[in-house]
Design an enzyme around this catalytic site. Structure first.
Site, mmCIF file in Angstrom:
data_model
loop_
_atom_site.group_PDB
_atom_site.id
_atom_site.type_symbol
_atom_site.label_atom_id
_atom_site.label_comp_id
_atom_site.label_asym_id
_atom_site.label_seq_id
_atom_site.Cartn_x
_atom_site.Cartn_y
_atom_site.Cartn_z
ATOM 1 N N GLU A 190 -9.719 62.873 14.153
ATOM 2 C CA GLU A 190 -8.832 63.372 15.197
ATOM 3 C C GLU A 190 -8.894 62.507 16.459
ATOM 4 O OE1 GLU A 190 -9.957 67.552 15.471
ATOM 5 O OE2 GLU A 190 -8.655 68.025 13.781
ATOM 6 N N ASP A 244 -9.911 73.751 7.426
ATOM 7 C CA ASP A 244 -10.400 73.926 8.799
ATOM 8 C C ASP A 244 -10.562 75.397 9.164
ATOM 9 O OD1 ASP A 244 -11.225 73.486 11.344
ATOM 10 O OD2 ASP A 244 -9.286 72.840 12.125
ATOM 11 N N GLU A 265 -11.496 80.923 15.835
ATOM 12 C CA GLU A 265 -10.369 80.076 16.239
ATOM 13 C C GLU A 265 -9.082 80.467 15.512
ATOM 14 O OE1 GLU A 265 -11.077 75.903 15.622
ATOM 15 O OE2 GLU A 265 -8.977 75.380 15.910
HETATM 16 C C1 GCU Z 1 -10.362 71.936 14.680
HETATM 17 C C2 GCU Z 1 -10.177 72.392 16.086
HETATM 18 C C3 GCU Z 1 -10.420 71.289 17.063
HETATM 19 C C4 GCU Z 1 -11.812 70.707 16.804
HETATM 20 C C5 GCU Z 1 -11.915 70.265 15.354
HETATM 21 C C6 GCU Z 1 -13.316 69.828 14.963
HETATM 22 O O1 GCU Z 1 -9.363 71.045 14.323
HETATM 23 O O2 GCU Z 1 -8.879 72.905 16.253
HETATM 24 O O3 GCU Z 1 -10.331 71.814 18.367
HETATM 25 O O4 GCU Z 1 -12.044 69.642 17.650
HETATM 26 O O5 GCU Z 1 -11.599 71.334 14.510
HETATM 27 O O6 GCU Z 1 -13.994 70.607 14.330
HETATM 28 O O7 GCU Z 1 -13.707 68.714 15.252
#
Ligand code: GCU
Length: 724
Positions: A326, A400, A428
């Site tokens: 990400e 996730d 979440e």
């Molecule tokens: C999810 C979450 C993110 C977080 C990511 C992670 O995608 O929405 O906010 O950073 O997980 O676990 O790294």
């Protein structure tokens, strides 16, 4: 705001010390007993309320006349004060405490090294088998006097034993003839905080961050102590205090003394400090031109940084690293693989005994078109290449933290690499702090899922605790979000997810019901009707949530806020952040074909699991659309069409959410008014949003199914949705 004496006594260590000097904290208004007037409670004290047991206290008084904790280490001191204040609160009488003076009815706590009484009991062989965090609680005689002994090889183990004894009293269990032996099933029981240095919390729903970086290291909020107490009470032994999307500044000379100050507060409670590290820190903080893990200058920079940390925090636990995920930097930026990246950091930690916790939450699009398959492909290739102090942290499911996912195929698949499980207490994708959802049942399902990697009985839990592949380090990690909200968790019931993550990390074989029962008694009192009602609500809550959001294996039908339904979401920076990528609804049907005839994702599981998921006859219906793509007219086990079954599930979920609300109303007068009202207020939102989930999802899918949206008998047709 003025702080009343009771608040002060109940919430600060100094307050505990006041109790130690004989000042009892006993307020009958706190009693949750039939007919009692219930005082308002704000939830601050979590499950450590130590509210008077009322008439039930009598049976304990003779067994808890005095607390004796020899020694004067910080851990011995907090153990003594916790027991004295806790028992005083529960029993409604002052319980004197000291370092000596054993008499009939003493609770004697310590280690063979610190306590001559414990040495005399010859418990060492048994204690050695339990390790430094394990403990024994026994009703014995010392100098011919009946006492309760709480013994461990380590002082933190003795503290855990003290909390266990307090729990027994809090939950009204008999303590007259105790013979308890406990040891944690995994070595690392950690929390991950996704807290940013500016005070915000990523996916946090309970106010701002607990850590006041601006006022650290000089000002220590008493809340830090209460946080550490809460963790020790459930066996948590480490915390990563900053977000995995890590700000490099946490490693700077400005921040490290602040980190050290927090570590000093946590230490007596056995909670070790860990940090999330940004892989690009040598460039962004150190001014180097590269963060290439094979560059000698980069390794030297990290070694110096890690040495600097250990000078300030000698028992530092290690780094947690989110790399090449990400948008985070990582070794792949330099054409190196994850093992090369992790091993370089591991080398810096090796002299200090620290660990590098490398997250497996990576899903590069070029690895495979299906996000669910990517981490397995990358990490199985690297098994055996990691240094011994690299641990790989794997989320419970491959997408996730969905409301329901099959277990991640990496569990049990890495034979030579220690694997930690990452679960998420923040809710979440499970209603955040607005919906009442107890996650113990979800985690029980996960820990008990059978990977079959070494034949039947190879449960996920056993892959984690070293029973399947022996491992030097084992662990379970929970992403939690206590924040500055007065009740820590936003929703009073969200406290149960912090609690359950610790209890299940200690022993993944505990049942969700047993954990819910403990938590309820400690949080709302022991009145049987209240306990039964609350536990029943908790036990049903996760399935209810699944039904009104993503039943039958559906997943990711959610918007970017991860709260509201957004099944139509087809546009995002990445396809695998949309909803349509996952449900693939069309006139022909719905679902993601991950079978061997589809994209083969089931092939990442051991053959017995693969075949079970692959075969429509044996695939559990709760995972149907996760693994199979089916026509709307497909007949499920109930005999209904898939479309009809979806309607039934969504209606059931929304109806049951309303049922939770009605049940909670029935507890008015049995739960103190403040917490009752605050939960009731959130249930109003939950019921409304559950109906909106139902209506929006069904209306959206109907355009593809083309079939009538007939509500089940007794329900009304979906109204036009106003949106969550
Ligand atoms: C999810 C979450 C993110 C977080 C990511 C992670 O995608 O929405 O906010 O950073 O997980 O676990 O790294």
């Amino acid at each position: 705001m003025a702080v009343t004496r009771r608040e002060f006594v109940s919430t600060t260590l100094a307050g505990l010390a006041m109790l130690d000097s004989g000042l009892a904290w006993a307020d009958p208004a706190q009693a949750i007993a039939p007919g009692a007037t219930l005082g308002a409670e704000d939830g601050y004290r979590l499950w450590l309320r130590y509210a008077p047991l009322g008439s039930q206290a009598e049976v304990y008084r003779s067994a808890v006349r005095r607390i004796v904790v020899e020694g004067s280490s910080p851990t011995a001191d907090v153990t003594r004060t916790e027991l004295a204040s806790g028992m005083a609160g529960l029993l409604g009488v002052a319980v004197p405490a000291g370092r000596d003076g054993i008499q009939a009815g003493s609770v004697v706590v310590g280690t063979p090294a610190t306590s001559s009484a414990i040495r005399g009991l010859n418990l060492e062989p048994a204690l050695k088998a339990l390790g430094p965090e394990g403990y024994i609680i026994r009703s014995v005689r010392v100098a011919n006097q009946p006492v309760t002994v709480v013994a461990s090889l380590g002082e933190v183990g003795a503290l855990y034993g003290a909390f266990h004894l307090l729990r027994l009293v809090q939950t009204a269990q008999p303590i007259a003839t105790l013979d308890v032996s406990e040891r944690p099933k995994v070595t690392l029981r950690l929390l991950n905080h996704w807290d940013n240095l500016n005070g915000t919390i990523e996916r946090g729903y309970a106010g701002r961050s607990l850590w006041n970086w601006a006022s650290l290291p000089d000002t220590l909020d008493p809340r830090y102590v209460d946080y550490a107490r809460a963790n020790a009470s459930i066996g948590i032994n480490g915390a990563v205090v900053n977000n995995v999307n890590a700000d490099v500044r946490v490693l700077s000379p400005e921040y490290l003394p602040k980190v050290a100050a927090l570590a000093n507060v946590f230490r007596p409670y056995g909670v070790k400090m860990y940090l999330s590290a940004n892989f690009a820190a040598p460039v962004r903080l150190g001014g180097l031109t590269t963060a290439d893990p094979l560059d000698a200058g980069v390794l030297a920079w990290w070694k110096a940084k890690v040495d600097e940390i250990y000078r300030l925090v000698p028992d530092f636990g290690g780094f947690c690293v989110k790399a090449n995920s990400e948008g985070q930097p990582g070794p792949k930026d330099y054409n190196r693989n994850h093992a090369e990246g992790a091993n370089m950091l591991a080398e810096a930690f090796a002299p200090h005994g620290g660990n590098v916790i490398w997250r497996a939450f990576i899903y590069d699009e070029d690895v495979d078109p299906d996000r669910a398959k990517r981490a397995y492909i990358e990490f199985t290739k690297l098994d055996g290449q990691f240094k011994p102090n690299v641990l790989v942290q794997v989320k419970n499911g491959a997408i996730d933290f969905m409301p329901r996912e099959p277990f991640h195929p990496l569990f049990g698949a890495l034979e030579k690499t220690p694997v930690l499980a990452e679960i998420q207490g923040t809710q979440e994708y499970l209603g955040q702090a607005r919906h009442l959802v107890y996650l113990g049942t979800m985690w029980e399902e996960f820990f008990k899922a059978d990977t079959h990697v070494k034949g039947p009985g190879s449960t996920v839990g056993r892959t984690l605790d070293g029973s399947i592949h022996p491992s030097r380090v084992t662990g379970i990690v929970s992403v939690v979000n206590p924040g500055l909200d007065r009740n820590w968790s936003g929703h009073h019931f969200s406290q149960s997810n912090w609690y359950a993550s610790g209890r299940l990390a200690w022993n993944h074989e505990l049942t969700a019901r047993a954990v819910a029962d403990e938590w309820t008694r400690m949080t709302f009192g022991n009145q049987p009707a209240t306990v039964d009602t609350v536990v029943d609500m908790m036990m049903r809550s996760r399935e209810i949530f699944v039904n009104y959001t993503m039943p039958i294996g559906l997943h990711h039908l959610i918007g970017g806020d991860h709260y509201a339904p957004m099944p139509q979401n087809a546009k995002s920076q990445r396809a695998d952040w949309t909803a349509t990528y996952y449900h693939q609804a069309s006139k022909d049907g719905i679902g993601f074909d991950r079978t061997m005839r589809g994209n083969g994702a089931v092939g990442q599981y051991a053959p017995a699991v693969r075949d079970r998921f692959d075969n429509l006859q044996t695939c559990p219906e709760e995972f149907l659309l996760w693994f199979h793509r089916l026509p709307w007219t497909y007949r499920v086990k109930s005999g209904r069409t898939l479309w009809e079954e979806l309607i039934v599930k969504y209606y059931q979920g929304a109806t049951d959410a309303a049922g939770l609300q009605t049940t909670w109303q029935s507890l008015a007068g049995r739960v103190d008014p403040q917490r009752h009202k605050e939960v009731a207020d959130r249930l109003v939102i939950q019921v409304e949003h559950a109906a909106q989930w139902r209506d929006q999802i069904l209306t959206y899918f109907q355009q593809f199914s083309g079939m009538p949206l007939n509500p089940p008998a007794g329900s009304s047709a979906p109204p036009v949705s106003r949106g969550v």
